[in-house]
Design a protein around this motif. Structure first.
Motif, PDB file in Angstrom:
ATOM      1  N   SER A 282       0.822  -1.211   0.000  1.00 40.41           N
ATOM      2  CA  SER A 282       0.000   0.000   0.000  1.00 40.41           C
ATOM      3  C   SER A 282       0.852   1.256   0.000  1.00 40.41           C
ATOM      4  N   CYS A 283       2.145   1.122   0.373  1.00 40.75           N
ATOM      5  CA  CYS A 283       3.035   2.280   0.432  1.00 40.75           C
ATOM      6  C   CYS A 283       3.921   2.392  -0.809  1.00 40.75           C
ATOM      7  N   ALA A 284       3.678   1.536  -1.788  1.00 40.48           N
ATOM      8  CA  ALA A 284       4.525   1.527  -2.978  1.00 40.48           C
ATOM      9  C   ALA A 284       3.801   2.170  -4.152  1.00 40.48           C
ATOM     10  N   PHE A 285       4.565   2.979  -4.918  1.00 40.86           N
ATOM     11  CA  PHE A 285       4.000   3.577  -6.127  1.00 40.86           C
ATOM     12  C   PHE A 285       4.119   2.588  -7.275  1.00 40.86           C
ATOM     13  N   ARG A 286       3.011   2.366  -7.968  1.00 43.72           N
ATOM     14  CA  ARG A 286       3.004   1.487  -9.132  1.00 43.72           C
ATOM     15  C   ARG A 286       2.341   2.225 -10.282  1.00 43.72           C
ATOM     16  N   LEU A 287       3.037   2.308 -11.402  1.00 45.96           N
ATOM     17  CA  LEU A 287       2.527   3.043 -12.549  1.00 45.96           C
ATOM     18  C   LEU A 287       1.199   2.472 -13.043  1.00 45.96           C
ATOM     19  N   ARG A 288       1.037   1.159 -12.918  1.00 45.51           N
ATOM     20  CA  ARG A 288      -0.202   0.530 -13.395  1.00 45.51           C
ATOM     21  C   ARG A 288      -1.422   0.957 -12.579  1.00 45.51           C
ATOM     22  N   ASP A 289      -1.182   1.524 -11.368  1.00 44.49           N
ATOM     23  CA  ASP A 289      -2.303   1.969 -10.531  1.00 44.49           C
ATOM     24  C   ASP A 289      -2.975   3.226 -11.075  1.00 44.49           C
ATOM     25  N   VAL A 290      -2.264   3.975 -11.922  1.00 46.73           N
ATOM     26  CA  VAL A 290      -2.799   5.247 -12.407  1.00 46.73           C
ATOM     27  C   VAL A 290      -4.108   5.035 -13.156  1.00 46.73           C
ATOM     28  N   GLY A 291      -4.186   3.954 -13.941  1.00 40.88           N
ATOM     29  CA  GLY A 291      -5.416   3.659 -14.661  1.00 40.88           C
ATOM     30  C   GLY A 291      -6.593   3.457 -13.727  1.00 40.88           C
ATOM     31  N   GLN A 292      -6.367   2.775 -12.606  1.00 44.85           N
ATOM     32  CA  GLN A 292      -7.429   2.569 -11.620  1.00 44.85           C
ATOM     33  C   GLN A 292      -7.821   3.882 -10.952  1.00 44.85           C
ATOM     34  N   LEU A 293      -6.832   4.718 -10.686  1.00 41.69           N
ATOM     35  CA  LEU A 293      -7.114   6.008 -10.051  1.00 41.69           C
ATOM     36  C   LEU A 293      -8.017   6.867 -10.926  1.00 41.69           C
ATOM     37  N   LEU A 294      -7.766   6.837 -12.228  1.00 44.64           N
ATOM     38  CA  LEU A 294      -8.517   7.692 -13.147  1.00 44.64           C
ATOM     39  C   LEU A 294      -9.931   7.171 -13.415  1.00 44.64           C
ATOM     40  N   ARG A 295     -10.276   6.056 -12.796  1.00 46.40           N
ATOM     41  CA  ARG A 295     -11.665   5.599 -12.845  1.00 46.40           C
ATOM     42  C   ARG A 295     -12.515   6.255 -11.751  1.00 46.40           C
ATOM     43  N   ILE A 296     -11.858   6.996 -10.874  1.00 48.25           N
ATOM     44  CA  ILE A 296     -12.555   7.666  -9.769  1.00 48.25           C
ATOM     45  C   ILE A 296     -12.845   9.111 -10.195  1.00 48.25           C
ATOM     46  N   PRO A 297     -14.111   9.501 -10.331  1.00 47.27           N
ATOM     47  CA  PRO A 297     -14.432  10.857 -10.822  1.00 47.27           C
ATOM     48  C   PRO A 297     -13.775  11.981 -10.031  1.00 47.27           C
ATOM     49  N   THR A 298     -13.699  11.831  -8.707  1.00 42.89           N
ATOM     50  CA  THR A 298     -13.096  12.894  -7.898  1.00 42.89           C
ATOM     51  C   THR A 298     -11.622  13.074  -8.233  1.00 42.89           C
ATOM     52  N   ILE A 299     -10.924  12.009  -8.572  1.00 46.83           N
ATOM     53  CA  ILE A 299      -9.520  12.125  -8.972  1.00 46.83           C
ATOM     54  C   ILE A 299      -9.402  12.918 -10.261  1.00 46.83           C
ATOM     55  N   TRP A 300     -10.343  12.699 -11.191  1.00 41.91           N
ATOM     56  CA  TRP A 300     -10.359  13.511 -12.411  1.00 41.91           C
ATOM     57  C   TRP A 300     -10.552  14.989 -12.084  1.00 41.91           C
ATOM     58  N   MET A 301     -11.391  15.276 -11.080  1.00 44.68           N
ATOM     59  CA  MET A 301     -11.612  16.668 -10.687  1.00 44.68           C
ATOM     60  C   MET A 301     -10.339  17.269 -10.073  1.00 44.68           C
ATOM     61  N   ILE A 302      -9.588  16.457  -9.312  1.00 49.76           N
ATOM     62  CA  ILE A 302      -8.319  16.933  -8.765  1.00 49.76           C
ATOM     63  C   ILE A 302      -7.354  17.258  -9.908  1.00 49.76           C
ATOM     64  N   VAL A 303      -7.322  16.379 -10.918  1.00 48.91           N
ATOM     65  CA  VAL A 303      -6.478  16.617 -12.090  1.00 48.91           C
ATOM     66  C   VAL A 303      -6.875  17.919 -12.781  1.00 48.91           C
ATOM     67  N   LEU A 304      -8.167  18.184 -12.860  1.00 45.98           N
ATOM     68  CA  LEU A 304      -8.654  19.401 -13.510  1.00 45.98           C
ATOM     69  C   LEU A 304      -8.290  20.644 -12.732  1.00 45.98           C
ATOM     70  N   MET A 305      -8.338  20.580 -11.409  1.00 45.65           N
ATOM     71  CA  MET A 305      -8.151  21.801 -10.626  1.00 45.65           C
ATOM     72  C   MET A 305      -6.692  22.128 -10.326  1.00 45.65           C
ATOM     73  N   LEU A 306      -5.795  21.123 -10.339  1.00 47.22           N
ATOM     74  CA  LEU A 306      -4.408  21.366  -9.942  1.00 47.22           C
ATOM     75  C   LEU A 306      -3.675  22.409 -10.790  1.00 47.22           C
ATOM     76  N   PRO A 307      -3.918  22.499 -12.117  1.00 46.81           N
ATOM     77  CA  PRO A 307      -3.224  23.552 -12.869  1.00 46.81           C
ATOM     78  C   PRO A 307      -3.546  24.962 -12.395  1.00 46.81           C
ATOM     79  N   PHE A 308      -4.649  25.128 -11.661  1.00 48.76           N
ATOM     80  CA  PHE A 308      -5.032  26.453 -11.174  1.00 48.76           C
ATOM     81  C   PHE A 308      -4.499  26.727  -9.775  1.00 48.76           C
TER      82      PHE A 308
END
Length: 246
Positions: A9-35
């Motif tokens: 649970s403490c390890a970063f895995r690149l393959r996890d990014v696809g699962q993260l982007l299935r969560i709508p709130t994570i998409w919203m975080i991606v949208l707001m961070l550039p601001f």
């Protein structure tokens, strides 16, 4: 086995990014961070104090120290306020607090950079206010929101992807080009207006969309946690896993 699960649970895995982007709130975080452009402000605030406010380099460093003192209190304040708003308004509480923070921080940047004053009391007090507000949104809203919508096993990947890779990349790109941008606008004061003050106000509007995504994702994660706890209790009750080597 438990220690192995904790390590995973403490390890970063690149393959996890696809699962993260299935969560709508994570998409919203991606949208707001550039601001979230405060890192650009901090990168050039000393230059602003010297070139625009007319301070010497040693005094500009002292003003930055005042900001740092304020920011230390800000992290604690954000955590406390986040808990208060969450207890009072449920999952929507942190969204409400984040919108208040975004407007307040935009106002604090405006006071610190857009009001023409060389008065030392004004410069120090406005910078301290900037520091006090600085961390409220991340410590009280963004970090807890991410942690409450992401499955535990994806936690490390979520924070690494969003705040190290993605936000770090945005900041690097802006930092490399901020000199060009400043020369186009003419000075740092106007640059701060367009690239710090206004983005935070735009972000306050963007966060309205979190009212749609976050409560649902929060409820889904709570349900996952409940099922996981029930499964663990069932296994403990039946003795499943006993005798398994540690």
């Amino acid at each position: 086995m438990a220690s192995a699960a904790a390590s995973a649970s403490c390890a970063f895995r690149l393959r996890d990014v696809g699962q993260l982007l299935r969560i709508p709130t994570i998409w919203m975080i991606v949208l707001m961070l550039p601001f979230i452009t405060s890192l650009i402000l901090l990168r050039f605030y000393t230059t602003f104090l010297v070139d625009v406010r007319g301070l010497g380099v040693p005094e500009a460093a002292l003003v930055l120290a005042v900001f740092s003192v304020g920011s230390m209190f800000s992290a604690f304040l954000g955590g406390r306020l986040g808990d208060v708003f969450a207890n009072r308004f449920g999952p929507k509480g942190r969204i409400i607090l984040m919108q208040i923070y975004l407007v307040c921080f935009s106002g604090a940047i405006f006071l610190a950079t857009q009001i023409d004053s060389n008065d030392r009391v004004y410069i120090y007090s406005s910078t301290f206010l900037l520091g006090i507000v600085f961390s409220v949104g991340f410590s009280g809203c963004v970090l807890p929101i991410v942690s409450t919508v992401v499955p535990r096993k994806l936690g490390a990947s979520a924070f690494a992807f969003l705040f190290s890779f993605y936000q770090g990349g945005i900041t690097a790109i802006l930092s490399l080009n901020i000199g060009i941008i400043a020369s186009v606008f003419g000075d740092l004061q106007i640059t701060f207006l367009w690239f710090c003050v206004l983005p935070y106000l735009i972000n306050a509007v963007i966060w309205t969309l979190f009212y749609v995504t976050y409560p649902k994702d929060f409820a889904r994660q709570e349900e996952r946690e409940r099922r996981s706890a029930e499964l663990a209790a069932t296994r403990a009750g039946t003795g499943e896993g006993e005798g398994t080597p540690a």
